[in-house]
Design a protein around this motif. Sequence first.
Motif, PDB file in Angstrom:
ATOM      1  N   PHE A  29      11.148  -1.699  -2.602  1.00 40.91           N
ATOM      2  CA  PHE A  29      11.369  -0.454  -2.554  1.00 40.91           C
ATOM      3  C   PHE A  29      10.688   0.343  -1.492  1.00 40.91           C
ATOM      4  CE2 PHE A  29      12.089   0.508  -7.339  1.00 40.91           C
ATOM      5  CZ  PHE A  29      12.558  -0.557  -7.458  1.00 40.91           C
ATOM      6  N   ASP A  30       9.484   0.051  -0.843  1.00 39.29           N
ATOM      7  CA  ASP A  30       8.857   0.715   0.485  1.00 39.29           C
ATOM      8  C   ASP A  30       9.919   0.794   1.225  1.00 39.29           C
ATOM      9  OD1 ASP A  30       6.826   1.285  -1.459  1.00 39.29           O
ATOM     10  OD2 ASP A  30       5.475   0.009  -0.299  1.00 39.29           O
ATOM     11  N   GLN A  31      10.568  -0.520   1.739  1.00 37.04           N
ATOM     12  CA  GLN A  31      11.450  -0.202   2.991  1.00 37.04           C
ATOM     13  C   GLN A  31      12.745   0.423   2.544  1.00 37.04           C
ATOM     14  OE1 GLN A  31      11.874  -4.498   3.800  1.00 37.04           O
ATOM     15  NE2 GLN A  31       9.961  -4.600   4.728  1.00 37.04           N
ATOM     16  N   ARG A  43       3.863   8.816   5.866  1.00 34.06           N
ATOM     17  CA  ARG A  43       4.457   9.958   6.330  1.00 34.06           C
ATOM     18  C   ARG A  43       4.886  10.794   4.968  1.00 34.06           C
ATOM     19  NH1 ARG A  43       8.232  12.042  11.027  1.00 34.06           N
ATOM     20  NH2 ARG A  43       8.067  14.061  10.878  1.00 34.06           N
ATOM     21  N   ILE A  44       5.531  10.188   4.151  1.00 38.30           N
ATOM     22  CA  ILE A  44       6.008  11.010   2.898  1.00 38.30           C
ATOM     23  C   ILE A  44       4.640  11.160   1.988  1.00 38.30           C
ATOM     24  CG2 ILE A  44       7.089  10.313   0.746  1.00 38.30           C
ATOM     25  CD1 ILE A  44       8.875   8.357   1.916  1.00 38.30           C
ATOM     26  N   PHE A  45       3.822  10.430   1.889  1.00 40.36           N
ATOM     27  CA  PHE A  45       2.650  10.653   1.198  1.00 40.36           C
ATOM     28  C   PHE A  45       1.843  11.859   1.938  1.00 40.36           C
ATOM     29  CE2 PHE A  45       2.848   6.811  -1.291  1.00 40.36           C
ATOM     30  CZ  PHE A  45       1.934   7.216  -2.424  1.00 40.36           C
ATOM     31  N   ALA A  46       1.705  11.976   3.302  1.00 34.57           N
ATOM     32  CA  ALA A  46       0.968  12.951   3.856  1.00 34.57           C
ATOM     33  C   ALA A  46       1.925  14.184   4.020  1.00 34.57           C
ATOM     34  CB  ALA A  46       0.941  12.595   5.275  1.00 34.57           C
ATOM     35  N   GLU A  47       3.033  13.975   4.196  1.00 34.56           N
ATOM     36  CA  GLU A  47       3.839  15.523   4.261  1.00 34.56           C
ATOM     37  C   GLU A  47       4.221  15.972   2.539  1.00 34.56           C
ATOM     38  OE1 GLU A  47       7.044  14.918   7.113  1.00 34.56           O
ATOM     39  OE2 GLU A  47       5.626  14.625   8.390  1.00 34.56           O
ATOM     40  N   ARG A  48       4.737  15.161   1.892  1.00 36.19           N
ATOM     41  CA  ARG A  48       5.361  15.451   0.448  1.00 36.19           C
ATOM     42  C   ARG A  48       4.400  15.360  -0.764  1.00 36.19           C
ATOM     43  NH1 ARG A  48      11.326  13.081   1.361  1.00 36.19           N
ATOM     44  NH2 ARG A  48      11.675  14.178   3.407  1.00 36.19           N
ATOM     45  N   GLY A  49       3.341  14.219  -0.574  1.00 34.76           N
ATOM     46  CA  GLY A  49       2.446  13.955  -1.716  1.00 34.76           C
ATOM     47  C   GLY A  49       2.961  12.954  -2.358  1.00 34.76           C
ATOM     48  N   GLU A  50       2.143  12.345  -3.273  1.00 34.68           N
ATOM     49  CA  GLU A  50       2.318  11.123  -3.708  1.00 34.68           C
ATOM     50  C   GLU A  50       3.591  11.390  -5.202  1.00 34.68           C
ATOM     51  OE1 GLU A  50       0.061   7.723  -6.719  1.00 34.68           O
ATOM     52  OE2 GLU A  50      -1.176   9.152  -5.826  1.00 34.68           O
ATOM     53  N   ALA A  51       3.250  12.649  -5.641  1.00 41.66           N
ATOM     54  CA  ALA A  51       4.338  12.852  -6.697  1.00 41.66           C
ATOM     55  C   ALA A  51       5.718  12.598  -6.092  1.00 41.66           C
ATOM     56  CB  ALA A  51       4.071  14.098  -7.108  1.00 41.66           C
ATOM     57  N   ALA A  52       5.997  13.223  -4.914  1.00 46.41           N
ATOM     58  CA  ALA A  52       7.431  13.242  -4.408  1.00 46.41           C
ATOM     59  C   ALA A  52       7.633  11.578  -4.090  1.00 46.41           C
ATOM     60  CB  ALA A  52       7.387  13.904  -3.092  1.00 46.41           C
ATOM     61  N   PHE A  53       6.792  10.920  -3.582  1.00 50.25           N
ATOM     62  CA  PHE A  53       7.003   9.333  -3.381  1.00 50.25           C
ATOM     63  C   PHE A  53       7.241   8.722  -4.800  1.00 50.25           C
ATOM     64  CE2 PHE A  53       5.861   4.950  -3.180  1.00 50.25           C
ATOM     65  CZ  PHE A  53       6.638   4.557  -2.349  1.00 50.25           C
ATOM     66  N   ARG A  54       6.608   8.801  -5.627  1.00 53.30           N
ATOM     67  CA  ARG A  54       6.812   8.481  -7.179  1.00 53.30           C
ATOM     68  C   ARG A  54       8.313   9.144  -7.652  1.00 53.30           C
ATOM     69  NH1 ARG A  54       3.525   4.489  -6.105  1.00 53.30           N
ATOM     70  NH2 ARG A  54       1.551   4.831  -6.040  1.00 53.30           N
ATOM     71  N   LEU A  56      10.938   9.261  -5.712  1.00 58.58           N
ATOM     72  CA  LEU A  56      11.873   8.624  -5.209  1.00 58.58           C
ATOM     73  C   LEU A  56      11.983   7.108  -5.499  1.00 58.58           C
ATOM     74  CD1 LEU A  56      10.881   9.563  -1.311  1.00 58.58           C
ATOM     75  CD2 LEU A  56      13.113  10.248  -2.482  1.00 58.58           C
ATOM     76  N   GLU A  57      10.601   6.763  -6.083  1.00 56.62           N
ATOM     77  CA  GLU A  57      10.769   5.319  -6.746  1.00 56.62           C
ATOM     78  C   GLU A  57      11.388   5.306  -8.183  1.00 56.62           C
ATOM     79  OE1 GLU A  57       6.516   3.076  -5.595  1.00 56.62           O
ATOM     80  OE2 GLU A  57       6.319   4.824  -7.117  1.00 56.62           O
ATOM     81  N   VAL A  58      11.292   6.394  -8.774  1.00 64.65           N
ATOM     82  CA  VAL A  58      12.205   6.675 -10.179  1.00 64.65           C
ATOM     83  C   VAL A  58      13.367   6.609  -9.758  1.00 64.65           C
ATOM     84  CG1 VAL A  58      12.130   7.855 -12.224  1.00 64.65           C
ATOM     85  CG2 VAL A  58      10.056   7.512 -11.331  1.00 64.65           C
ATOM     86  N   GLU A  59      13.908   7.341  -8.831  1.00 59.02           N
ATOM     87  CA  GLU A  59      15.489   7.669  -8.453  1.00 59.02           C
ATOM     88  C   GLU A  59      16.112   6.323  -8.133  1.00 59.02           C
ATOM     89  OE1 GLU A  59      17.870   9.586  -4.727  1.00 59.02           O
ATOM     90  OE2 GLU A  59      16.139  10.941  -5.712  1.00 59.02           O
TER      91      GLU A  59
END
Length: 171
Positions: A29-31, A43-54, A56-59
């Motif tokens: 998933f990360d790749q 960078r996603i965590f730093a710029e958009r936050g953990e919620a945004a990354f999560r 993307l995982e759900v999508e």
Amino acid sequence: MVLVGLPGAGKSTLGRQVAKRLGRPFLDFDQEIERRTGLSVSRIFAERGEAAFRALEVELTRELAGAPPMVLAPGGGWVTNEGVMALLRPPGRIIHLKVSPTEALRRISRSRTVRPLMQHADPAVTMQALWEVRAALYSRADAELDVEVISSQQLTDSIVALAHEGTPEIG
């Protein structure tokens, strides 16, 4: 097959081995999220936050719900996304690769991969906290394998055997 567990549990390494043995595609998933966004997970965590990354995982999980059989390795926090396990099962089976927080930290400290949630003053405290939040979620897996007491080859064999039990699966 969906391999879940703390960072450092071996989800990606074992996932590649299992996929090869089963003749199925493997997806980390990360790749995949990095490929799609053009940004590193850090960078996603730093710029958009953990919620945004999560999100993307759900999508990605929703997209994979109807995919042909494959081996999936979501990030360690994927299980914290409400309902993602239900999206993949049945027919998918979720396997928890259990590793203690101490061993997980030892393993990732040898890795070159930057782990955003471990970029704190005391990574041991952070890893323990991750375990405390996620342990009950990991316990919802269909099977659990202790990666500290079973060799890599035995783990691969066990996961392949689990894949052959029951009906065909997507993940």
